[in-house]
Scaffold this motif. Structure first.
Motif: not given
Lengths: 133, 321
Positions: A56-59, B4-5, B27-29, B20-22
């Motif tokens: 979930q955290e995609d670490v 990929d996206t 999104a954070e980028s 979802a996690a990826r």
């Protein structure tokens, strides 16, 4: 503004039943100071909790701290659950009390590095910087 | 958008947690690629009830969120959580520790929890928190809970995202003047006094009651004040009931329309603001112009207002992002 660069995210987890989290906290703090995002999950985590949090955290890195001696039982389970989730490319490292004899089989399992007591935190930071992708 | 996206979006819409996690990491980028992905997802959002949880550091936000998840799951609803903790202004690093309180839901795949560093944003959230909420919404979560960084007085960005804001307070934090100050006290739809077993809970209750009394509108929503002990779960079901009553009120009174308009307006402002900032600090050409103008101000060849006007003029002449 440094948003262009990809942040290194690290999960620090303590599998098993021992309550000694000082080492894990010191490492978490050092990684924070190195500019990483550290997700700290706390004590007594099951393999499933660790694998699911990593997903979930995609670490990119999972750091396992264990002092209970149950690593030979818990680490294979964690590796298996990560793999099931398609997280085989996660860099898994470990620390705590791990006897010399166990290091080889653990590395065979896919645990990339093991940091024993007394390891300078800078060494762990450097290792992650070099090896996390 | 890369292949990929595209694939990740497809998988996300089928309920894939890893996708979802990826996408959240993307999104954070805050990159053009990330925005392209959100554009694709957007038509699949807008269904979830978004709840904000805010309050001072150590007031029990994460512990309350953990208990809220339990209550909503007992009702059969799926839950997404975004928990924001502060990033270091010096190193950019962060210790994200909210998950510690909520990690018991690991085997329940209808709960998805994501931690975020605030990464330079000062309003109690991260720049990309909106987008992570959109992703959880598109993943099909019924309830999305957004936990802010520990908030003091002015961190009120949560109203840009949440339909219902739960404001936590604890006994022993300042006198009644604190409760009549502007800022965070104005944004709560449900007030919770957590750690209500501590000394001073009754006094806190009276102070809040007085502050809210002065705010009373003849036919508006009257924010309830509830006492809770999140560690034991005491009072939590009343909090859930109040959250649901507020949601019902928004719909029945039609206020949901204004609530939405306010949120979309703020989101748009944030995106525009961030796009401008991004241009100035990421694109080489703009970065050079920015540096040059700083230099000119420094040498007193121009003033900051003229410099800003030149920058804005330059930016609006450009197309695309």
């Amino acid at each position: 503004m440094t948003e262009a660069e990809q942040k290194i995210r690290v999960l620090i987890a303590k599998p098993g039943l021992d309550g000694h989290d000082r080492g894990a906290k010191v490492v978490a703090r050092a990684l924070r100071d190195a500019g990483f995002e550290v997700i700290y999950t706390g004590l007594r985590q099951t393999p499933e909790q660790i694998a699911e949090a990593a997903l979930q955290e995609d670490v990119t890195v999972v750091g396992l701290s264990i002092l209970s001696g149950a690593h030979m039982r818990l680490f294979p389970e964690i590796m298996k659950l990560l793999k099931e989730r398609g997280m085989d490319d996660t860099l898994v490292i470990a620390g705590g009390i791990i006897p010399e004899d166990d290091i080889k089989p653990l590395k065979k399992l896919g645990i990339k590095a093991i940091f024993g007591p007394g390891t300078p935190t800078t060494e762990i930071v450097e290792y992650i910087r070099t090896n996390a992708k | 958008m890369t292949q990929d996206t595209r694939k990740l979006i497809k998988q996300l819409l089928k309920g894939n947690r890893r996708a979802a996690a990826r996408l959240m990491t993307l999104a954070e980028s805050m990159s053009p690629e990330a925005h392209a992905a959100i554009k694709q997802l957007y038509p699949h959002t807008g269904k979830a009830h978004i709840i904000g949880v805010t309050g001072p550091p150590g007031s029990g936000k994460s512990t309350l969120v953990d208990k809220l998840i339990e209550e909503f799951r007992a009702q059969g609803r799926t839950v997404g959580v975004v928990a924001v903790d502060p990033s270091s202004p010096f190193t950019g690093g962060a210790l994200l520790g909210d998950r510690i309180r909520m990690n018991r839901f690991a085997s329940d795949h209808d709960v998805f929890i994501r931690s975020m560093g605030s990464r330079g944003s000062l309003g109690g959230l991260a720049w990309a928190t909106h987008d992570v909420v959109h992703i959880l919404d598109a993943l099909g979560k019924d309830i999305i809970i957004v936990e802010t960084v520990g908030a003091g007085q002015a961190e009120v960005d949560i109203i840009q995202i949440a339909e219902t804001v739960v404001l936590l307070s604890v006994p022993g934090l300042g006198d009644d003047i604190q409760t009549i100050k502007a800022g965070i006290m104005e944004i709560g739809n449900v007030f919770v006094i957590n750690k209500a077993d501590l000394d001073g809970a009754d006094r806190r209750y009276a102070e809040l009651q007085m502050a809210l009394e002065l705010d009373r509108k003849p036919d508006g929503w009257q924010p309830p004040i509830l006492k809770a002990i999140a560690t034991t779960g005491e009072g939590v079901s009343e909090v859930v009931k109040a959250i649901q009553s507020h949601h019902d009120y928004l719909i029945e009174s039609g206020e949901i329309a204004q609530n939405r308009e306010r949120r979309y307006c703020a989101q748009l402002e944030t995106i525009v603001e961030h796009s401008f900032i991004r241009k100035l600090f990421v694109e080489p050409e703009e970065q050079a112009l920015f540096q040059q103008l700083v230099q000119e101000v420094n040498e007193r060849k121009t003033d900051p207002y003229t410099a800003a006007e030149r920058l804005i003029l330059h930016l609006i002449k450009q197309k695309g992002n």
